[in-house]
Scaffold this active site. Structure first.
Site, PDB file in Angstrom:
ATOM      1  N   TYR A   8     -30.596  34.279  45.919  1.00 30.41           N
ATOM      2  CA  TYR A   8     -29.966  33.977  44.631  1.00 30.41           C
ATOM      3  C   TYR A   8     -28.735  33.082  44.737  1.00 30.41           C
ATOM      4  O   TYR A   8     -27.952  33.191  45.674  1.00 30.41           O
ATOM      5  CB  TYR A   8     -29.527  35.273  43.952  1.00 30.41           C
ATOM      6  CG  TYR A   8     -30.561  35.906  43.055  1.00 30.41           C
ATOM      7  CD1 TYR A   8     -31.447  35.141  42.315  1.00 30.41           C
ATOM      8  CD2 TYR A   8     -30.626  37.298  42.930  1.00 30.41           C
ATOM      9  CE1 TYR A   8     -32.380  35.730  41.489  1.00 30.41           C
ATOM     10  CE2 TYR A   8     -31.564  37.892  42.104  1.00 30.41           C
ATOM     11  CZ  TYR A   8     -32.430  37.101  41.389  1.00 30.41           C
ATOM     12  OH  TYR A   8     -33.347  37.695  40.571  1.00 30.41           O
ATOM     13  N   GLU A   9     -28.550  32.263  43.701  1.00 29.87           N
ATOM     14  CA  GLU A   9     -27.337  31.472  43.466  1.00 29.87           C
ATOM     15  C   GLU A   9     -26.932  30.623  44.665  1.00 29.87           C
ATOM     16  O   GLU A   9     -25.765  30.543  45.043  1.00 29.87           O
ATOM     17  CB  GLU A   9     -26.176  32.400  43.061  1.00 29.87           C
ATOM     18  CG  GLU A   9     -26.467  33.335  41.918  1.00 29.87           C
ATOM     19  CD  GLU A   9     -27.120  32.635  40.718  1.00 29.87           C
ATOM     20  OE1 GLU A   9     -26.868  31.432  40.527  1.00 29.87           O
ATOM     21  OE2 GLU A   9     -27.873  33.278  39.998  1.00 29.87           O
ATOM     22  N   GLY A  10     -27.906  29.976  45.258  1.00 22.95           N
ATOM     23  CA  GLY A  10     -27.666  29.210  46.475  1.00 22.95           C
ATOM     24  C   GLY A  10     -27.923  30.125  47.656  1.00 22.95           C
ATOM     25  O   GLY A  10     -27.256  31.139  47.833  1.00 22.95           O
TER      26      GLY A  10
END
Length: 596
Positions: A442-444
């Site tokens: 997630y998120e990078g």
């Protein structure tokens, strides 16, 4: 399925004894009246809500999952989710750390952070619905127009409406410069947006009356790459003048992903067919605005993994005290039983202490960062605000990557405590492992976080932010270096601080000659720095515990034992990691791709 009890005693230790938040908050005018009683009351009530309302829905929500109706493009969440969300909204939990100007309760981020740990322990899949809304709130609050703030923020603050982040497209994930979604300007100041987004958490559901999508797209004649991205607010239902929901906007869910974990959260493929939206901030400056949301989400993902680490540890501990298998190697411990509880076995204790240490380290770390966010946003001294902002920027990728890595380790160890039963769904442990795995992505991804830390946050400013944090560590080591009782904590902390300095310089010099050296070293490097941060916090907590070891409160004895385990068993991983980081890029890049 198992149980969850909010670790309020340890949260209180971190907030009141380690961080001394009441004293810190007095220097922030907006929070000067927030005292220990208010903090403790919120923790107590939050513990009840999460344990009694959300935790019972975790296993059933995973088993049932979300249902997508292709004809209506609607998604139905698991049984009980919608009702629990109503209780959450009615209880004012959505407004906890939001601005009173928009209906919020105006409490600090550091307190909201503790509540979100509880939410994630109780039910990560459910928590992702309101969790994303807070990021949307922060983004609009900082970059939205006055009209956008007036119309949308009160609804997000109350929880009546929820928010999402629409970035990823089928052909691009991390490389947002490749996105193809288009936005065409309209005479009334709105934009019509067309494109396809995937992996959109909580993109469609039945828990709130409206969903606000923050969508990245390109305006006509936008520059290529990431410099040509704009951000738009695209509601599921267009608001009427009175603030109620009106016409359905053509942004719809085409399907939900079949996933390894977090089945209770709808991960959606979203189709925009000329959906009406309004630009947030300036054209071609969308990533600027979206980074507010993304950074909030990165911290939120760290909290997800802290929550899973804690609940997995709690249930493994209960099982280890109850399950009897074999006899202790050092002699029978329970002669009245046919075997001893497995907690007598050294390696079971190693697995349990791994979870306990990683949970307690993450709790101290994330609470510290949350307090720095409060200082960044609310301290009256501009210089203090800037220093806090720099520290948050430095530590955010470590929160996201180090804590999620550790949760993958800790939940796997907790499942292992159960033996074969851990692999069976009815015990609930395998769900924590499955749910924890997504947080590394997630998120990078964690590699992206590692590149951000080493390449941008550290080498990008010639190590200035890292040196400032290192000065705090150095001061602590010097202040406590002559205390014999603290030597077992201070000595390895000081040694690791010196090694990080040398390693950083070495990689920086190599990177001047070959940028691939950063990519080759960044992942082990982040874990080394993560351990340095944990060592600093565990040493401080150990100092507090040493002073109160003879108070009669066994909490402090347990805290000391956990700190000693961390320094003896977990922190030494850094020796291997440093060797890996130093090994260079040649062993990774020399092999021709065709020979793999």
């Amino acid at each position: 399925m198992g149980q969850y009890v909010a670790p309020i005693r340890d949260m209180q230790f971190v907030l009141h004894e380690f961080l001394k938040v009441e004293e810190e908050l007095k220097s922030l005018p907006d929070y000067s009246e927030v005292d220990a009683d208010i903090i403790n009351q919120v923790l107590e009530e939050g513990g009840k809500f999460t344990a009694e309302v959300l935790f019972p829905l975790n296993h059933s929500g995973d088993r049932e999952g979300c249902k997508h109706d292709a004809a209506t493009h609607t998604v139905t969440t698991p049984k009980g989710f919608k009702e629990a969300y109503k209780q959450y909204v009615d209880g004012g939990w959505a407004a906890l750390a939001c601005d009173p100007e928009y209906g919020g309760q105006g409490l600090p981020v550091v307190l909201n952070n503790s509540f979100y740990e509880m939410l994630n322990s109780a039910n990560q899949a459910w928590t992702m619905y309101p969790g994303l809304s807070h990021g949307a709130y922060e983004c609009l609050k900082e970059h939205g127009t006055d009209h956008q703030k007036k119309v949308y923020l009160p609804k997000l603050v109350s929880g009546e409406w929820t928010g999402t982040m629409c970035l990823t497209e089928p052909h691009c994930g991390t490389d947002l410069g490749m996105l193809r979604s288009k936005a065409l300007p309209q005479a009334d100041g709105s934009w019509l947006i067309t494109g396809n987004k995937i992996f959109i958490s909580a993109g469609e559901h039945d828990m709130s009356e409206n969903i606000l999508h923050l969508v990245l797209a390109r305006v006509p004649d936008a520059p290529e790459g990431s410099k040509g991205i704009s951000l738009f607010l695209v509601p599921k239902y267009l608001p009427k003048e009175d603030g109620s929901v009106g016409e359905r906007n053509p942004i719809t869910c085409g399907a939900i992903e079949e996933k390894m974990g977090i089945h209770g959260n709808s991960t959606c493929q979203m189709n925009l067919d000329g959906a009406k939206g309004w630009i947030i901030g300036q054209p071609n400056k969308g990533l600027n605005a979206m980074f507010v949301f993304m950074n909030a989400a990165r911290l939120g993902v760290g909290m997800q993994s802290l929550g899973l680490t804690e609940v997995a540890y709690q249930n493994a501990l209960i099982y280890a005290k109850d399950r009897i298998q074999m006899r202790s190697l050092s002699g029978v411990k329970n002669p009245e039983m046919p075997a001893d509880p497995i907690i007598v076995h050294p390696d079971v204790r190693r697995m349990l202490l791994t979870g306990k240490a990683y949970a307690e380290g993450a709790r101290a770390f994330t609470s510290y960062v949350a307090l720095q966010i409060d200082r960044e946003l609310h301290h009256p001294d501009e210089e203090v605000r800037k220093e806090a902002a720099d520290e948050v920027a430095l530590l955010t990728p470590i929160v996201k990557a180090f804590i999620t890595d550790n949760a993958w380790i800790a939940t796997s160890e907790a499942m292992q405590v159960f033996g074969g039963h851990g692999y069976i769904a009815e015990w609930g442990m395998e769900q924590y492992v499955r749910d924890a795995r997504i947080n590394l992505i997630y998120e990078g991804t964690n590699t992206i976080q590692s590149l951000d830390l080493l390449g941008r946050k550290i080498l990008g400013d010639n190590g200035a932010k890292l040196r400032k944090f290192g000065e705090k560590i150095k001061a602590f080591v010097e202040d406590n270096g002559t205390d014999e009782a603290m030597s077992e904590f201070v000595t390895p902390l000081g040694d690791l601080g010196d090694k990080v300095t040398k390693l950083t310089m070495e990689i920086g010099m190599k990177a001047f000659q070959n940028p691939d050296e950063v990519g080759a070293a960044c992942v082990p490097y982040l874990r080394v720095v993560g351990h340095m941060v944990y060592s600093y916090f565990f040493a401080q907590m150990a100092k507090i515990a040493l002073a109160k070891e003879d108070s009669g409160d066994n909490f402090y004895k347990a805290k000391l034992a956990t700190a000693r385990f961390y320094f003896a068993r977990l922190q030494p991983e850094t020796a291997t990691l440093i060797r890996q980081a130093r090994s260079g890029s040649a062993n990774l890049m020399a092999l021709d791709a065709d020979l793999f």
